[in-house]
Design an enzyme around this catalytic site. Structure first.
Site, PDB file in Angstrom:
ATOM      1  N   LYS A 267       2.324  10.943 -43.230  1.00 53.88           N
ATOM      2  CA  LYS A 267       2.664   9.523 -42.683  1.00 53.88           C
ATOM      3  C   LYS A 267       1.725   9.302 -41.642  1.00 53.88           C
ATOM      4  O   LYS A 267       0.980   8.226 -41.576  1.00 53.88           O
ATOM      5  CB  LYS A 267       4.098   9.349 -42.272  1.00 53.88           C
ATOM      6  CG  LYS A 267       5.101   9.077 -43.696  1.00 53.88           C
ATOM      7  CD  LYS A 267       6.594   9.371 -43.319  1.00 53.88           C
ATOM      8  CE  LYS A 267       7.332   9.617 -44.377  1.00 53.88           C
ATOM      9  NZ  LYS A 267       8.905   9.571 -44.192  1.00 53.88           N
TER      10      LYS A 267
ATOM     11  N   ASP B 148      11.639   1.700 -42.245  1.00 50.80           N
ATOM     12  CA  ASP B 148      12.371   2.369 -43.258  1.00 50.80           C
ATOM     13  C   ASP B 148      13.321   1.668 -44.085  1.00 50.80           C
ATOM     14  O   ASP B 148      13.622   1.906 -45.093  1.00 50.80           O
ATOM     15  CB  ASP B 148      13.167   3.704 -42.766  1.00 50.80           C
ATOM     16  CG  ASP B 148      12.575   5.072 -42.811  1.00 50.80           C
ATOM     17  OD1 ASP B 148      11.634   5.233 -43.890  1.00 50.80           O
ATOM     18  OD2 ASP B 148      12.507   6.053 -42.153  1.00 50.80           O
TER      19      ASP B 148
ATOM     20  N   GLN C 143      12.610  10.755 -39.261  1.00 50.38           N
ATOM     21  CA  GLN C 143      12.910  11.683 -40.503  1.00 50.38           C
ATOM     22  C   GLN C 143      13.944  11.968 -40.633  1.00 50.38           C
ATOM     23  O   GLN C 143      14.515  12.745 -39.991  1.00 50.38           O
ATOM     24  CB  GLN C 143      11.527  12.664 -40.560  1.00 50.38           C
ATOM     25  CG  GLN C 143      11.259  13.259 -41.964  1.00 50.38           C
ATOM     26  CD  GLN C 143      10.690  12.456 -42.795  1.00 50.38           C
ATOM     27  OE1 GLN C 143      10.062  11.365 -42.916  1.00 50.38           O
ATOM     28  NE2 GLN C 143      11.117  12.721 -44.316  1.00 50.38           N
TER      29      GLN C 143
HETATM   30  N1  GUN Z   1      13.676  11.484 -45.704  1.00 52.85           N
HETATM   31  C1  GUN Z   1      13.490  11.627 -47.378  1.00 52.85           C
HETATM   32  N2  GUN Z   1      12.741  10.453 -47.475  1.00 52.85           N
HETATM   33  C2  GUN Z   1      12.837   9.528 -46.346  1.00 52.85           C
HETATM   34  C3  GUN Z   1      12.234   8.435 -46.164  1.00 52.85           C
HETATM   35  O1  GUN Z   1      11.728   7.537 -46.914  1.00 52.85           O
HETATM   36  N3  GUN Z   1      12.377   7.923 -44.980  1.00 52.85           N
HETATM   37  C4  GUN Z   1      12.807   9.071 -43.795  1.00 52.85           C
HETATM   38  N4  GUN Z   1      12.780   8.404 -42.610  1.00 52.85           N
HETATM   39  N5  GUN Z   1      13.190  10.074 -44.237  1.00 52.85           N
HETATM   40  C5  GUN Z   1      13.215  10.500 -45.423  1.00 52.85           C
END
Ligand code: GUN
Length: 298
Positions: free
Chosen positions: A52, A119, A96
C-alpha cells in the site's frame, strides 16, 4: 475464457490517479496523504501494508507508516488514531486488520473520523453505502466493481452468488451488486458456513464471488458453463519451491474451473491488485473531501 487481469486494470486506475495527483500539485493544492498503522508483525499484513505504501509513492501520494508493537494496549492505539484524526495533513487513515486480541477492532474502526475512513469500514460509511449515498466503499469490493466495469461485464438481472459474509468483502459486495446501478442490479445470494446445498446454489450462478479464505474451495463441479468467477482468496500456503517459502492461493481451483468460465480472475494478479488501486481512489477522494461526513447528501 478471458482472464480479468488485475495488473492491467489496476495500472490503468493508478495511471489516472497519478495524472490527477500531478494536476493537484501543479494547481498548488494539497498532496493526498495516507497514514497506515500496522500493529505487530503478521507476515501477510506486513506485505499488504508495504505494498500500500509503495503504491502511494508510485502515484505521487504522501504516505506515513506507523508501526506499533504486538503487545500495545488499546489506549495507545486510540491515542495514535486521535492524533491522525486531528492532523490536517493526513487525508486517509488505515489500520491494518486483524488487530491483536487485546484490542477491539470495532472500537478502533469507530474511532477513525468518517472523513478519513478510506477503508470504508466505519458504520457511517457502511450505512451510507447501504443507502446508496456517496461514500468510501471498502477497497476489495470497490476493486471488484472497477474490474467488472473495465471489462464491461453485464451484471443486470444476473444471479450472483457470494460465498462468504465478512464485513470486509462478502457482505459489502453483496449489497453493492444488488444496488440499482452499474455494476449492480444483480439478484444476490449470500452463502456462508451454515448454507445447505452450496453446490446446487453455485450451479445457478451467473457470477460467483468466492471470498471465504479456503484455498481451492470452488471446484469445477460447482460452476455453470460460461459463469463469471471472481476469486478474492489470498491465502499463504507453504511452498518450498518458492524463495519466500510460500505461495499465494485463491479460493478457486483455477486449473479446472477456468475452462468453464466466460471470465475469471487469477490469483495472484487479480482482485488483490484492484484492492490497492481502490484504496488509492478512496485516498484521492478523501483529499478532495468528496464525501464530508458533516454534510449529508439530500
Ligand atoms: N485486512 C485484510 N483486508 C484488509 C483491508 O482491506 N483493510 C485493512 N485495513 N485491513 C485488511
Amino acid at each position: 475464457m478471458q482472464i480479468l487481469d488485475g495488473k492491467i486494470v489496476s495500472q490503468a486506475v493508478k495511471d489516472a490517479i497519478k495524472i490527477k495527483t500531478e494536476a493537484l500539485k501543479n494547481a498548488g493544492k494539497k498532496t493526498p496523504h495516507l497514514a497506515a498503522i500496522l500493529v505487530g508483525s503478521n507476515g501477510a499484513s506486513e506485505t499488504y501494508v508495504a505494498s500500500k505504501v509503495k503504491n502511494c509513492e508510485e502515484v505521487g501520494f504522501k504516505s506515513s507508516l506507523i508501526r506499533l508493537p504486538e503487545n500495545i494496549d488499546e489506549a495507545t492505539l486510540v491515542a495514535e488514531i486521535e492524533q491522525l484524526n486531528n492532523d490536517a495533513d493526513v487525508d486517509g487513515i488505515l489500520v491494518q486488520l486483524p488487530l491483536p486480541k487485546q484490542i477491539s477492532e470495532a472500537k478502533i474502526i469507530n474511532l477513525i473520523h468518517p472523513d478519513k475512513d478510506v477503508d470504508g469500514f466505519h458504520p457511517m460509511s457502511i450505512g451510507k453505502m447501504v443507502l446508496g449515498l456517496p461514500t468510501f466503499i471498502p477497497a476489495t469490493p470497490y476493486g471488484i466493481l472497477l474490474m467488472l466495469e473495465h471489462y464491461k461485464i453485464e451484471t443486470k438481472s444476473k444471479h450472483t452468488v457470494v460465498i462468504g459474509r465478512s464485513n470486509i468483502v462478502g457482505r459489502p459486495i453483496s449489497i453493492l451488486l444488488s444496488r440499482n446501478a452499474y455494476p449492480g442490479n444483480c439478484t444476490v445470494t449470500v452463502c456462508h458456513s451454515h448454507t445447505h446445498n452450496l453446490k446446487e446454489i453455485c450451479l445457478q450462478a451467473d457470477i460467483i464471488v468466492a471470498a471465504l479464505g479456503i484455498p481451492g474451495f470452488l471446484t469445477a463441479d460447482m460452476v455453470k458453463e460460461n459463469a463469471v468467477v471472481v476469486d478474492v482468496g489470498i491465502t499463504r500456503v507453504k511452498d518450498d519451491t518458492k524463495k519466500s517459502g510460500f505461495a499465494i492461493k485463491g479460493d478457486v481451483d483455477f486449473t479446472n474451473v477456468a475452462s468453464k468460465c466466460s471470465y475469471i480472475t487469477p490469483v495472484p494478479g487479480g482482485v488483490g491488485l484492484m484492492t490497492i488501486a481502490a484504496l488509492l481512489m478512496n485516498t484521492f477522494n478523501a483529499c478532495e473531501q468528496k464525501f464530508p461526513s458533516h454534510k449529508m447528501e439530500k
